[in-house]
Design a protein around this motif. Structure first.
Motif, PDB file in Angstrom:
ATOM      1  N   ARG A 172     138.671  47.601  40.884  1.00 48.55           N
ATOM      2  CA  ARG A 172     138.134  46.311  41.335  1.00 48.55           C
ATOM      3  C   ARG A 172     137.203  46.456  42.532  1.00 48.55           C
ATOM      4  O   ARG A 172     136.697  45.458  43.042  1.00 48.55           O
ATOM      5  N   THR A 173     136.967  47.676  42.983  1.00 49.13           N
ATOM      6  CA  THR A 173     136.162  47.853  44.190  1.00 49.13           C
ATOM      7  C   THR A 173     134.670  47.875  43.918  1.00 49.13           C
ATOM      8  O   THR A 173     133.872  47.417  44.728  1.00 49.13           O
ATOM      9  N   GLY A 174     134.243  48.438  42.782  1.00 57.47           N
ATOM     10  CA  GLY A 174     132.837  48.759  42.569  1.00 57.47           C
ATOM     11  C   GLY A 174     132.507  50.157  43.035  1.00 57.47           C
ATOM     12  O   GLY A 174     131.335  50.507  43.166  1.00 57.47           O
ATOM     13  N   LEU A 175     133.543  50.970  43.278  1.00 58.25           N
ATOM     14  CA  LEU A 175     133.362  52.349  43.747  1.00 58.25           C
ATOM     15  C   LEU A 175     134.010  53.366  42.804  1.00 58.25           C
ATOM     16  O   LEU A 175     133.896  54.567  43.043  1.00 58.25           O
ATOM     17  N   LEU A 176     134.665  52.894  41.742  1.00 53.88           N
ATOM     18  CA  LEU A 176     135.385  53.784  40.838  1.00 53.88           C
ATOM     19  C   LEU A 176     134.540  54.073  39.593  1.00 53.88           C
ATOM     20  O   LEU A 176     134.004  53.149  38.982  1.00 53.88           O
ATOM     21  N   ASP A 177     134.438  55.354  39.229  1.00 54.62           N
ATOM     22  CA  ASP A 177     133.792  55.716  37.969  1.00 54.62           C
ATOM     23  C   ASP A 177     134.699  55.252  36.833  1.00 54.62           C
ATOM     24  O   ASP A 177     135.839  55.695  36.716  1.00 54.62           O
ATOM     25  N   LEU A 178     134.192  54.359  35.993  1.00 55.03           N
ATOM     26  CA  LEU A 178     135.025  53.742  34.969  1.00 55.03           C
ATOM     27  C   LEU A 178     135.529  54.756  33.943  1.00 55.03           C
ATOM     28  O   LEU A 178     136.639  54.626  33.433  1.00 55.03           O
ATOM     29  N   TRP A 183     136.893  58.191  42.249  1.00 50.05           N
ATOM     30  CA  TRP A 183     135.855  57.638  43.118  1.00 50.05           C
ATOM     31  C   TRP A 183     134.496  58.210  42.742  1.00 50.05           C
ATOM     32  O   TRP A 183     134.360  59.407  42.460  1.00 50.05           O
ATOM     33  N   SER A 184     133.478  57.368  42.764  1.00 49.84           N
ATOM     34  CA  SER A 184     132.120  57.753  42.359  1.00 49.84           C
ATOM     35  C   SER A 184     131.260  58.045  43.582  1.00 49.84           C
ATOM     36  O   SER A 184     131.015  57.140  44.396  1.00 49.84           O
ATOM     37  N   GLY A 185     130.764  59.276  43.685  1.00 48.84           N
ATOM     38  CA  GLY A 185     129.854  59.626  44.778  1.00 48.84           C
ATOM     39  C   GLY A 185     128.598  58.778  44.791  1.00 48.84           C
ATOM     40  O   GLY A 185     128.207  58.246  45.844  1.00 48.84           O
ATOM     41  N   PRO A 186     127.909  58.626  43.645  1.00 46.06           N
ATOM     42  CA  PRO A 186     126.701  57.788  43.647  1.00 46.06           C
ATOM     43  C   PRO A 186     126.961  56.347  44.072  1.00 46.06           C
ATOM     44  O   PRO A 186     126.146  55.758  44.791  1.00 46.06           O
TER      45      PRO A 186
END
Length: 508
Positions: A172-178, A183-186
């Motif tokens: 729900r953050t907008g920071l997780l690689d689905l 966690w997504s670096g980009p």
């Protein structure tokens, strides 16, 4: 057979705790209210200490009523509420920005060129409803100290000392690689959060530590974000099935299985849960104001509270030509126009409280119809029925209105407090590794089923009036927006009603 578990649902307006026994059901309950502050400019915040104190108080009350110890505890959380805090002391460094808070809207506008990339990676549109924009706003505007996380990570740290979040909340953050549930670096780079210390992402049924906050030591063995917990409790585990929870807002989630669906309907694609190392996904659509709109009518003196919906609305045969778009904190899915505000049209000297109540019920139900239609479009098949839970399902008027406009049966859960029951299930799974998921989830049964009572033509007419009112609001917003053109997620021109359910349940 394991012993009772303590399930704690930390929500927007309060914390509900249940002691759930696998053989006897709910044997203890507690509730402690919290008091978020709605401030001018779309700001909604709450003292984090009040959140934690409510968790402890509700949990202790439930255990006292049960009169016997629990073997484990599970925690459900609000999902998109964030704060900064000191990991050394646990002290909050800011108020908690509640999921409804819109103060990061300008930051989202500044990052608009990255929306396509972010949606591809995370499944989420770029909107201040989600956690990452609020986290970035805190870093830019309030403090660079400590860590900045969703509220669950802080609560878990206060309870156990662990620094974790579950995969569904992280989604729900907008920071997780689905796709990887990591966690997504980009994405972190886009929000300027690349250097942040983030909590470890764990399965929802993972033992993360022990707490003495409720009395004798208890292992914390289950974590799950609120709406996904309700999804699990209602046994919405097969692709194509869906539920809607009517609380402060209304939230429709449709199960998609082990593969994420990235559609163009305006719904969110996110993690439903990760259990036993296996990730399930869902589509998620939001109505920002449901019970909060009822409280708004109450504040105006139109009704005395939610219990008045049926007697006041039932005093008149229809809405009397009144159309209410209850976008009191903006329009969420499928439009994603947080700057839009609500409207009441068709008022006359003969308009009374009953007409306003019926118009509100139609406004909430019509938005849920749009979400159901969007889910049908993304899934490639209509929903056959809708399972529902939450406090507003006590209103027969709202539930009948929902069935009428959806033109599909609405099945009301016989299990109150579905979110707490869902997190009780994951706590049991975390406590008993050999337990199967279906053994932990309560048996599904409806307390009532509402069938449509109006014709498809009448449903289409009533939905048409609502869509016309929404179109007017979107056009007014577009006229004042920079560039003059409103866009839906993905950059396409906003088309109110485009993903809606036509009478009969297929995507229009």
């Amino acid at each position: 057979m394991t012993g009772p578990v303590l399930a704690v649902d930390q929500g927007t307006s309060g914390t509900k705790a249940l002691v759930v026994c696998p053989a006897r059901g709910v044997i203890g309950s507690g509730f402690t209210p919290v008091h978020p502050r709605a401030l001018p400019g779309g700001l909604v915040e709450v003292d984090p200490r009040e959140l934690y104190d409510s968790v402890v108080a509700a949990g202790r009350t439930a255990l006292a009523e049960a009169g016997e110890p629990a073997v484990a505890v599970g925690l459900a959380n609000q999902g998109e509420t964030v704060l900064a805090w000191d990991p050394a002391t646990g002290a909050p460094l800011t108020d908690a920005l509640v999921w409804q808070d819109r103060r990061a809207a300008q930051l989202c506008t500044q990052l608009a060129e990255h929306e396509g990339e972010l949606k591809r990676i995370t499944g989420l549109p770029l909107d201040p409803y989600f956690a990452a924009p609020k986290m970035a706003w805190i870093r830019r505007s309030l403090t660079g100290a400590g860590v900045v996380t969703t509220s669950d990570a802080w609560l878990v740290h206060r309870l156990t000392g662990a620094f974790v979040t579950d995969a569904a909340t992280a989604g729900r953050t907008g920071l997780l690689d689905l796709d990887t549930a990591a966690w997504s670096g980009p994405a972190l780079d886009v929000f300027g959060l690349a250097g942040e210390r983030l909590p470890r992402v764990v399965d929802c049924d993972t033992p993360v530590g022990t707490t003495t906050a409720f009395g004798p030591p208890l292992p914390l063995t289950g974590l799950l974000v609120d709406q996904q917990a309700a999804l699990l409790a209602q046994d919405v585990t097969e692709p194509g099935t869906a539920k809607c929870t009517y609380g402060t807002g209304a939230f429709l989630l449709a199960q998609t299985g082990t593969v994420p669906r990235r559609g163009d309907s305006g719904l969110v694609s996110c993690v439903a849960w990760r259990l036993r190392g296996r990730t399930s996904y869902c589509l998620d659509g939001q109505v920002f104001t449901a019970a909060s709109a009822v409280r708004w009518l109450t504040g105006l003196g139109v009704i005395a509270g939610a219990a008045d919906l049926d007697p006041v609305g039932g005093a008149v045969p229809d809405a009397g030509g009144v159309t209410f778009v209850p976008a009191l904190t903006g329009l969420a899915a499928p439009w994603w126009r947080g700057e839009v505000r609500g409207s009441l049209t068709g008022l006359g000297l003969d308009t009374g409280p009953g007409h306003l109540v019926r118009a509100l019920c139609e406004g909430i139900a019509a938005q849920v119809v749009e979400l159901a239609g969007a889910a049908a479009a993304d899934l490639g098949a209509p929903l056959t029925a809708l399972r529902v839970d939450g406090g507003l399902t006590r209103s027969a008027l709202l539930m009948q209105t929902q069935a009428d406009l959806l033109q599909r049966p609405v099945e009301v859960s016989a299990l109150p407090d579905a979110t707490a029951l869902g997190v009780a299930a994951v706590a049991r799974l975390g406590h008993t590794p050999g337990l199967a998921v279906h053994e932990a989830v309560p048996d599904w049964k409806p307390s009532a089923v509402y069938e449509p009572r109006i014709t498809p033509a009448e449903a289409a007419e009533r939905l048409g009036r609502f869509r016309t009112a929404v179109a007017r609001l979107l056009a007014e917003g577009a006229a004042t927006a920079p560039g003059g053109t409103a866009t839906a997620p993905g950059g396409a021109p906003a088309a109110p009603g485009a993903p809606a359910v036509a009478p009969g349940g297929t995507a229009a």
